[in-house]
Structures are given as C-alpha cells and as structure tokens.
Design an enzyme around this catalytic site. Structure first.
Site, PDB file in Angstrom:
ATOM      1  N   HIS A   1       1.065  -1.131   0.019  1.00  0.00           N
ATOM      2  CA  HIS A   1      -0.100   0.014   0.175  1.00  0.00           C
ATOM      3  C   HIS A   1       1.010   1.260   0.007  1.00  0.00           C
ATOM      4  O   HIS A   1       2.039   1.040   0.027  1.00  0.00           O
ATOM      5  CB  HIS A   1      -1.038  -0.037   1.198  1.00  0.00           C
ATOM      6  CG  HIS A   1      -0.178  -0.322   2.461  1.00  0.00           C
ATOM      7  ND1 HIS A   1       0.635   0.386   3.092  1.00  0.00           N
ATOM      8  CD2 HIS A   1      -0.260  -1.219   3.460  1.00  0.00           C
ATOM      9  CE1 HIS A   1       1.152   0.239   4.461  1.00  0.00           C
ATOM     10  NE2 HIS A   1       0.541  -1.085   4.469  1.00  0.00           N
TER      11      HIS A   1
ATOM     12  N   HIS B   1       4.297   1.341   2.296  1.00  0.00           N
ATOM     13  CA  HIS B   1       5.231   0.710   1.624  1.00  0.00           C
ATOM     14  C   HIS B   1       5.903   1.292   0.310  1.00  0.00           C
ATOM     15  O   HIS B   1       7.325   1.326   0.526  1.00  0.00           O
ATOM     16  CB  HIS B   1       5.165  -0.807   0.897  1.00  0.00           C
ATOM     17  CG  HIS B   1       4.489  -1.934   2.080  1.00  0.00           C
ATOM     18  ND1 HIS B   1       3.126  -1.974   2.125  1.00  0.00           N
ATOM     19  CD2 HIS B   1       4.956  -2.507   2.645  1.00  0.00           C
ATOM     20  CE1 HIS B   1       2.757  -2.852   3.135  1.00  0.00           C
ATOM     21  NE2 HIS B   1       3.904  -3.290   3.639  1.00  0.00           N
TER      22      HIS B   1
ATOM     23  N   GLN C   1       7.541 -15.620  11.853  1.00  0.00           N
ATOM     24  CA  GLN C   1       7.191 -14.501  12.680  1.00  0.00           C
ATOM     25  C   GLN C   1       5.620 -14.486  13.134  1.00  0.00           C
ATOM     26  O   GLN C   1       4.923 -13.661  13.566  1.00  0.00           O
ATOM     27  CB  GLN C   1       7.381 -13.190  12.308  1.00  0.00           C
ATOM     28  CG  GLN C   1       6.759 -12.761  11.004  1.00  0.00           C
ATOM     29  CD  GLN C   1       7.446 -11.425  10.313  1.00  0.00           C
ATOM     30  OE1 GLN C   1       8.538 -11.436   9.672  1.00  0.00           O
ATOM     31  NE2 GLN C   1       6.885 -10.343  10.438  1.00  0.00           N
TER      32      GLN C   1
ATOM     33  N   ASP D   1       5.526   0.179  12.627  1.00  0.00           N
ATOM     34  CA  ASP D   1       6.012  -0.804  13.477  1.00  0.00           C
ATOM     35  C   ASP D   1       7.154  -0.462  14.277  1.00  0.00           C
ATOM     36  O   ASP D   1       8.478  -0.719  14.216  1.00  0.00           O
ATOM     37  CB  ASP D   1       6.547  -1.993  12.615  1.00  0.00           C
ATOM     38  CG  ASP D   1       5.207  -2.415  11.781  1.00  0.00           C
ATOM     39  OD1 ASP D   1       4.222  -3.086  12.297  1.00  0.00           O
ATOM     40  OD2 ASP D   1       5.540  -2.369  10.586  1.00  0.00           O
TER      41      ASP D   1
ATOM     42  N   LEU E   1      -1.815   3.129   7.711  1.00  0.00           N
ATOM     43  CA  LEU E   1      -2.050   2.108   6.751  1.00  0.00           C
ATOM     44  C   LEU E   1      -1.194   1.047   7.085  1.00  0.00           C
ATOM     45  O   LEU E   1      -0.409   0.928   7.582  1.00  0.00           O
ATOM     46  CB  LEU E   1      -1.304   2.681   5.153  1.00  0.00           C
ATOM     47  CG  LEU E   1      -1.987   3.995   4.843  1.00  0.00           C
ATOM     48  CD1 LEU E   1      -1.281   4.257   3.501  1.00  0.00           C
ATOM     49  CD2 LEU E   1      -3.613   3.705   4.895  1.00  0.00           C
TER      50      LEU E   1
ATOM     51  N   SER F   1      -1.362  -3.549   6.003  1.00  0.00           N
ATOM     52  CA  SER F   1      -1.901  -4.635   5.058  1.00  0.00           C
ATOM     53  C   SER F   1      -3.253  -5.272   5.621  1.00  0.00           C
ATOM     54  O   SER F   1      -4.146  -5.494   5.076  1.00  0.00           O
ATOM     55  CB  SER F   1      -0.996  -5.795   4.799  1.00  0.00           C
ATOM     56  OG  SER F   1       0.265  -5.086   4.192  1.00  0.00           O
ATOM     57  N   ARG F   2      -3.237  -5.386   6.978  1.00  0.00           N
ATOM     58  CA  ARG F   2      -4.100  -5.977   7.584  1.00  0.00           C
ATOM     59  C   ARG F   2      -5.550  -5.021   7.766  1.00  0.00           C
ATOM     60  O   ARG F   2      -6.623  -5.767   8.137  1.00  0.00           O
ATOM     61  CB  ARG F   2      -3.932  -6.370   9.242  1.00  0.00           C
ATOM     62  CG  ARG F   2      -2.626  -7.416   9.221  1.00  0.00           C
ATOM     63  CD  ARG F   2      -2.557  -8.048  10.670  1.00  0.00           C
ATOM     64  NE  ARG F   2      -1.579  -9.227  10.664  1.00  0.00           N
ATOM     65  CZ  ARG F   2      -0.564  -9.301  10.727  1.00  0.00           C
ATOM     66  NH1 ARG F   2       0.186  -8.269  11.052  1.00  0.00           N
ATOM     67  NH2 ARG F   2       0.096 -10.412  10.784  1.00  0.00           N
TER      68      ARG F   2
END
Ligand code: PAF
Length: 291
Positions: A30, A33, A57, A152, A186, A188-189
């Site tokens: 998205h 990234h 992970q 993160d 934003l 991915s999940r």
C-alpha cells in the site's frame, strides 16, 4: 524492474552494485510501503524490495495462511515507484532446511508489548531480516541502507539495535507512518476490516492521541504514575467493542515505562511515545503516536 526468485541470482545480480538500498516487505503493498521505496531510492545505487511472508514471525493461531498475497499488483506498484529489483523467494528457497539457527533479541526490548502478546515474533523478524541482509548486502563493498516503517515502532527499535550490536554494514532508516485521510495508519491488515469496522478503526489512533494529551497534561500537573490514564484509555476503547492488548506510554529510546523525574524529563523533551495494539473483530491493529 527485475524480479528475482533465487538467492544465487540475487547475489550475482547485486554483485555489480556498491550500495543497495533495501525495503523488506511481506507484500500486499500500500502507499505506506511505496513511501519506504521512495525514501530508499536516493540512498543507494540500486533499490531492492523483497516480498516474503515469513512463517517464523507468525504464531500457530495467527493469519499466516490467510495473509493477503497480491503479487501481480505488488509488482506493478513497485515498478511504478521506481524499484529496480524485487526479490521474491519461495519458502523452500529462503528456508531450504528448517531454520534452526535463530536470533534471540534482548528480552527487555523484545518480550514486552508486541513480544508479550506475540511471543517469538521478534525472533522471527530478526532471523529473516538478518538473512535478507546477508543476501542483499553480502556482496556489496560499501554496505548499504535499509528502510522500515515507523508504524511498527518496536520492530524498528529491535532491528536498529540488532544492526548496531551485530555491527552489520547497514544503515537503518525509519520512515513516518502513512495514514488514511481519517488518520488510520495504513496496514496490510486493514484489508480484513468490514466497512463498519473500517469506519471504527481510526478510534485506535484517536485513543493514542487522547492518551498522549492526557499524559502531557497530567505530567505538567506533577503526576508520576501513568497506570490510571492507561487503564482509562483501555476501558474507553473496550467499551466501543475493541479488545485491547495494550495502550501505554513509553520512553521512545528503549520502550521502558518512565517513572518520576525521568517521566517529567522525557515529557518536557518530547521523548515519549504512546503505543497501542487492539483487536477489532478478527483484525489486530497496531499504531503509535510520538509526543
Ligand atoms: O514489517 C514487515 O513487513 C516484516 O516484519 C518484515 C520486516 C518484512 C520481516 O518479515
């Protein structure tokens, strides 16, 4: 953009470049990234991204199997963002034998927050990132650069410490969190969210911002204990239907909870961060807010 699936081909191709700039990802790309790719491009002679959904992970009950895999659209987006090389190994290519050698990050940094709720997560992250670094930077004469997203937050601190303590020839860079217009980080999940959950999802960010403001005000009034404010923020989010793992305020430098004079000093120096992780339906979201 050259798409490479084999480790040997990646090494051979990168041998001609001095300083790669690298963006490791798990795909389902998205704008967050792509911002990392844009940040990486001026740093190196060649821009490399990887797509690898890293089983190490994920806990057994987590979403490894259902993690969104969108290779064609990822390739198109990377190409448009000016990425030069995409490394997309299969699991058998990156882990030809079971990966028994693993990295053990320091528990005081890696077993708290995300590490408390996802035991072994940072071992999995560090192990794959070290292996990817070995493949991408192993043949480069001048070391290189790697870019990670600040969403993160803890991952970024763990990996930065890994690179420092293992004297890796890589400079790590953090890129600010990209947000939707309503403020949702934003991720991915976010793709897992129903329309109603998507509308609600920004509340995690709002809870962190409210907590940060409440802590700043309380510290200015002489408060030295943040537990009550954290509990209140958690209760408010849970009342909206969330299941909160943590909403907490930590020192930015090491993610420890500041106390007393240390808290006042960190607050006045703007060295605090509010971090949160919470589940909305079946989707676990994380976010953070520096203040
Ligand atoms: O942040 C991620 O997408 C992953 O944890 C990473 C760094 C690509 C390692 O698998």
């Amino acid at each position: 953009m050259r798409v490479i699936h084999r480790c040997s081909e990646l090494r051979q191709h990168l041998a001609r470049f001095d300083r790669p700039a690298f963006v490791p990802t798990m795909g389902n790309l998205h704008a967050g990234h792509l911002a990392l790719v844009h940040r990486a491009r001026p740093l190196g002679e060649v821009t490399v991204a990887s797509i690898f959904v890293n089983r190490l992970q994920f806990l057994p009950h987590e979403d490894f199997d259902s993690y969104p895999r969108t290779f064609e659209s990822d390739c198109a987006q990377l190409e448009a963002a000016g990425c030069d090389v995409l490394f997309a190994p299969t699991e058998a290519e990156l882990y030809p034998q079971p990966q028994r050698f693993k990295l053990l990050p320091p528990p005081e940094l890696a077993d708290i927050l995300e590490g408390q709720f996802r035991p072994g997560f940072f071992t999995g992250v560090c192990t794959v990132v070290l292996k990817l670094f070995a493949l991408v930077f192993g043949q480069s004469k001048g070391g290189g650069h790697a870019v990670f997203g600040q969403k993160d937050y803890q991952q970024w601190l763990v990996l930065r410490q890994m690179a420092q303590q293992l004297a890796l020839p890589v400079t790590l860079h953090a890129s600010p969190t990209e947000r939707a217009p309503d403020g949702l980080a934003l991720s991915s999940r976010n793709a897992y969210l129903s329309p109603a959950e998507r509308a609600e999802a920004v509340q995690l960010n709002l809870a962190l911002r409210r907590l940060a403001a409440a802590v700043a005000a309380a510290v200015a009034d002489g408060a030295t204990d943040l537990a009550a404010l954290e509990q209140q923020a958690t209760a408010q989010l849970n009342e909206r239907g969330w299941q909160t793992d943590y909403l907490t305020v930590r020192r930015r430098s090491d993610l420890q909870a500041p106390q007393g004079a240390d808290l006042a000093g960190a607050a006045s120096a703007g060295q605090l961060v509010a971090l949160g992780a919470a589940r909305l339906g079946r989707t676990r979201l994380i976010d953070n807010w520096e203040f």
